[in-house]
Structure formats: structure tokens, C-alpha cells
Design a protein around this motif. Structure first.
Motif, mmCIF file in Angstrom:
data_model
loop_
_atom_site.group_PDB
_atom_site.id
_atom_site.type_symbol
_atom_site.label_atom_id
_atom_site.label_comp_id
_atom_site.label_asym_id
_atom_site.label_seq_id
_atom_site.Cartn_x
_atom_site.Cartn_y
_atom_site.Cartn_z
ATOM 1 N N THR A 2 0.828 -1.186 0.000
ATOM 2 C CA THR A 2 0.000 0.000 0.000
ATOM 3 C C THR A 2 0.857 1.228 0.000
ATOM 4 O O THR A 2 2.002 1.209 0.425
ATOM 5 N N GLY A 3 0.316 2.320 -0.518
ATOM 6 C CA GLY A 3 1.029 3.582 -0.506
ATOM 7 C C GLY A 3 1.062 4.135 0.897
ATOM 8 O O GLY A 3 0.418 3.654 1.811
ATOM 9 N N PHE A 325 13.768 7.270 -9.124
ATOM 10 C CA PHE A 325 12.401 7.032 -9.592
ATOM 11 C C PHE A 325 11.818 5.782 -8.949
ATOM 12 O O PHE A 325 10.621 5.722 -8.652
ATOM 13 N N ALA A 326 12.673 4.788 -8.738
ATOM 14 C CA ALA A 326 12.204 3.578 -8.062
ATOM 15 C C ALA A 326 11.724 3.907 -6.654
ATOM 16 O O ALA A 326 10.685 3.410 -6.201
ATOM 17 N N ARG A 330 7.905 3.520 -5.199
ATOM 18 C CA ARG A 330 7.704 2.677 -4.022
ATOM 19 C C ARG A 330 6.968 3.421 -2.918
ATOM 20 O O ARG A 330 6.145 2.850 -2.192
ATOM 21 N N ALA A 331 7.249 4.731 -2.794
ATOM 22 C CA ALA A 331 6.616 5.534 -1.758
ATOM 23 C C ALA A 331 5.213 5.990 -2.146
ATOM 24 O O ALA A 331 4.545 6.659 -1.365
ATOM 25 N N LEU A 383 11.646 2.637 4.737
ATOM 26 C CA LEU A 383 11.017 1.478 4.121
ATOM 27 C C LEU A 383 9.498 1.566 4.226
ATOM 28 O O LEU A 383 8.968 2.122 5.192
ATOM 29 N N PRO A 384 8.758 1.029 3.242
ATOM 30 C CA PRO A 384 7.303 1.004 3.324
ATOM 31 C C PRO A 384 6.818 0.218 4.530
ATOM 32 O O PRO A 384 7.521 -0.650 5.055
#
Length: 479
Positions: A2-3, A325-326, A330-331, A383-384
Motif C-alpha cells: 500500500t502507498g 524514480f524507483a 515505491r513511496a 522502508l514502506p
């Protein structure tokens, strides 16, 4: 996944793009492939593998004509070999190939390097993204100006990025025994990746930093043993002569030095001050990323910083921004990633090729530099949610986990240490596919013969070397 706002993450968002069935998606992908093929064959100025010609000619001069590496010039130009001597040693296999074969090998090596970069940035669960999302990603990648120029020039930066990100993957997954070897090799081929050794030191990874230094030193020593004269000339003369690479004020130079040169400020103290401030910001943000266990962000910040502080950063060197960009994708910052990616697809800086004066010239001709600076300042770090860290010491204790000394009134209790968290992959999922939200801008161009140019007529770009001249310049090999 999830974002950060709690909404659907990247996989869910990409699944909503276009048709929802395989039968509908296949024609769309085929149409995109055709459109991208037409675009890359007609709109961008193809570079004729110019940098590969430099590598090829220098190596053939050295290996077959008793010439010296740094004397070679591409016939009809002033351009020659500018990398450390170990780069020439690593490229010696080119001496066994014909020109056409060398071009094919260059394309295959860059494709393999790109696959490695995407694999690391997508994370360990890359297969879950499916063929459709990967197809969208691969269709959008050729629009990215630094990437398409890397292929068209026959450049090596993508290979160096893959080597560096291999270390990122090792560190992020807790398998850091050989971490640093990739960075060391990359730094021996080109000096810019040496900044990643600084990141390892900031992170307290002394073993990895030592490995990187040892590998770089061994490679440099090997080159000195193979050709002592070339090594002596490079480290005492060529390294300090930035004019060998090209004009600092040329619009393709998207570094801090390029910004100052276009302003007419050529003094080293001002540039050194700008570099020092940039490195301070990088050290602060890089330490935060490492403390959060976010190695992908730490490496992304270092790549953006390297582009800023290098004296010369041609547009094709900006492939070092791909990890940024990755991280944005991801964020969950898909719109920001898409907008920045679109700008880097447009070749917009070349509109100020002839005149970068005034406020418009200051802002427009340096637009790629502002993007690098913005990424350094604002890239999300951490980290997410739900992704565990891999670099936490197994017996780490928090202050609250330490029991106070027992007293007669209070019986002793046993403190329970924080539980170690399990390893995870180098980055969150589908980093590379985040470009699917980007829109390519207008790319109107005029042909150019300038090797580092993109859209406008060539300007004189002096490049000095030693006064010696190789006979190979006059009589190149027919291979």
C-alpha cells in the motif's frame, strides 16, 4: 503493498491502466511497441555509437598499433579516451572484435546491465507484477533521454550502475560478505562511483568500504603493471585536465559546475563551496536512509549527488537517477515520478543550446540539474510499512528493554531484547515499472553532429590531450 497514504499501491494502480483482460492488453502493448520503435528510429538523434568508437579505437591503437591510450583521437574529431587506465584494460576484448560485432556486443551488454538494474530496483518479488506491467515499463524506458543516449553512444554508465546496485542488493538483503566489490570495480573504471565508498563509510560498513577500496586499488595496480606510462600520464596529467572531456558551459553538462559555467562563474572556490554544501546535505540524508534500513534510497541519494558534484555530467550520465524514480514509485508518489520522468524524456534543456542567458535560460538550460537537486532534497526515505529491515544487529536492545537493578522492595525481572527483524529485498516492488505513469513530452529536434548533443547544431567543444599524436588517428583499422 500500500502507498503511504494507505491507498492501493503500485500493483493495484498499474492493473487499472488500460484493458483488464489479456486479450485487450496484448494489442495495446503491441501498439505501444510499434510507437516506441518509430519514435526511437526517427525522433531522437542517434549518436552513432560515438563513445564506443572512442573505446574501440583507443584499445585497437594500444593493442595492435603500439599506440598510447591517451593519444588516440576519433578521426576528424578532438575526442579521445578519458577514463582511468583500468577501463582500457577491462575493454581489451574489443581488440578481438570487428566494429559491427563491437556494436552488437555493446547493445547486449547494456541490455543485460539494464535487466540487472530493473531486477534490483523491482525487489525480490518482481515476478508478481506480471507481463503486462513489465511490458508497460519496457515501452516507456526507451523514451528516457539518458537511457536512450547511453545505448546510442555505446556508453558504460549503465554497466557501472548495475555493479553498484549489486552491492545495494547484498546490503539490503543482509548478505554483505562481498558487498563493496561492485563499487570498487565501478570506481576503477570511472571515478564518479567512488562516492558510494563514502556512503559505506557513513553507514558504518567498514568491511564493505574496505572491500571496495581494495578492489579499486587492485584493479588500478593491475592497469599500472600492464601499462606504467599510461597510468603515470593519467594520474599526473589527464585526470586534472577537465578540458579533455569537453566545455564546462556546454548545455549537456548538467552538473553544478555546468550551472556556474553557464553563468560565467568559472572560479573554483565558488564551485568547491557548492560541492561542499551538496555533500553535507547528502551525508545528512544518506545517514537517515541507512538508519531507516532503506539502502535503495541511500544509493539513490548518492547517485543524484554524484551527478551534481561531478565536474562534468553529460545528459546520458543521468541514468544514475533511475534508482530515485524507483524510490518515488515505491513511496506512492506516482504523479511526481511521472512528471519528472516526462521532463527527462523531452530533451527540453536543448532549447537553450545557443543562448542560456536571462532568467529563462538559467532555469531552463539547467532543468535536469534542478531535478537532481530536488531529488537529493526531497526523496522519500524509509522502508514502506510492513517491510522489515535487513541490517539491524541481531541482539540490538532498546533503552526501555534494559531492566533496572533489583531492589528488596521490587523483585528482579528479566529484560526481553528487541526481536531481530527478518531480511527483506533491496527495494519495494515494481520500482522500475513506476515510469508507467509518466507521459513523454514533445521532442522536436534538429539534427546534430555534436557527440554529447541532443537536439541542436554542434558547437565547438575543445578537448585537449598530450601533444603526442597516434598514427592510428590517420590510419584507423579496417575491421
Amino acid at each position: 503493498m500500500t502507498g503511504r497514504g494507505g491507498g492501493p499501491g503500485l500493483p493495484g494502480r498499474l492493473a487499472a491502466l488500460g484493458p483488464r483482460t489479456g486479450r485487450g492488453r496484448l494489442p495495446l502493448v503491441l501498439l505501444l511497441v510499434a510507437a516506441v520503435t518509430v519514435f526511437t528510429a526517427t525522433v531522437p538523434l542517434l549518436r552513432g555509437f560515438f563513445d564506443l568508437r572512442v573505446y574501440y579505437g583507443a584499445v585497437h591503437t594500444w593493442a595492435h598499433h603500439d599506440g598510447r591510450i591517451y593519444d588516440y583521437r576519433v578521426p576528424g574529431t578532438t575526442y579521445g579516451f578519458t577514463y582511468p587506465p583500468f577501463a582500457a584494460v577491462a575493454m581489451l576484448p574489443l581488440a578481438l572484435l570487428g566494429r559491427t560485432t563491437a556494436v552488437v556486443v555493446s547493445l547486449l551488454v547494456n541490455l543485460a546491465a539494464l535487466a540487472g538494474v530493473l531486477r534490483v530496483l523491482a525487489g525480490p518479488r518482481w515476478r508478481r507484477h506480471g507481463w503486462y506491467r513489465w511490458a508497460l515499463c519496457l515501452c516507456l524506458l526507451p523514451l528516457f533521454e539518458p537511457l536512450r543516449d547511453t545505448f546510442s553512444f555505446g556508453q558504460v554508465n549503465l554497466v557501472l550502475l548495475a555493479l553498484v546496485l549489486a552491492d545495494c542488493a547484498l546490503l539490503a538483503t543482509g548478505r554483505g560478505r562481498w558487498a563493496g566489490a561492485g563499487i570498487g570495480l565501478a570506481a576503477a573504471v570511472k571515478l564518479t562511483p567512488a562516492l558510494f565508498i563514502g556512503l559505506l563509510l557513513l553507514a558504518g560498513r567498514r568491511r564493505a568500504a574496505g572491500t571496495a577500496v581494495a578492489v579499486a586499488a587492485a584493479a588500478t595496480a593491475l592497469a599500472a603493471w600492464v601499462d606504467p606510462a599510461a597510468s603515470r600520464f593519467y594520474w599526473t596529467d589527464a585526470l586534472w585536465d577537465t578540458s579533455r572531456v569537453g566545455r564546462l558551459d556546454y548545455v549537456s553538462n548538467q552538473s553544478l559546475q555546468g550551472v556556474l559555467a553557464r553563468l560565467g562563474e568559472s572560479g573554483r572556490p565558488l564551485w568547491a563551496t557548492a560541492v561542499l554544501l551538496t555533500l553535507c546535505v547528502w551525508a545528512w540524508r544518506g545517514r537517515r536512509a541507512v538508519a531507516a534500513g532503506d539502502w535503495t534510497a541511500a544509493f539513490a541519494l548518492t547517485g543524484a549527488t554524484a551527478c551534481l558534484v561531478s565536474p562534468i555530467t553529460w545528459v546520458h550520465h543521468l541514468v544514475w537517477l533511475l534508482p530515485s524514480f524507483a524510490v518515488l514509485v515505491r513511496a506512492g508518489h506516482l504523479r511526481i515520478a511521472g512528471a519528472l520522468y516526462a521532463v527527462l524524456c523531452t530533451s527540453v534543456v536543448w532549447l537553450w543550446f545557443d543562448d542560456a542567458s536571462g532568467l529563462g535560460g538559467f532555469l531552463g538550460s539547467n532543468l535536469y540539474t534542478w531535478i537532481s537537486l530536488g531529488l537529493l532534497l526531497g526523496l522519500p526515505v524509509g522502508l514502506p510499512a510492513g517491510q522489515p529491515r535487513a541490517d539491524r544487529p541481531p541482539l540490538a536492545r532498546s533503552a526501555r528493554a534494559t531492566a533496572p537493578a533489583p531492589s528488596p522492595e521490587s523483585p528482579a525481572t528479566t529484560a526481553v531484547p528487541d526481536q531481530p527483524e527478518s531480511p527483506s529485498g533491496a527495494g519495494a516492488a515494481a520500482a522500475a515499472t513506476g515510469a508507467a505513469d509518466a507521459a513523454a513530452g514533445e521532442c522536436g529536434r534538429s539534427p546534430s553532429s555534436e557527440p554529447t548533443g541532443s537536439t541542436c547544431p554542434a558547437a565547438a567543444k575543445p578537448q585537449s590531450s598530450s601533444a603526442r599524436a597516434s598514427s592510428y588517428t590517420v590510419n584507423p583499422p579496417s575491421a
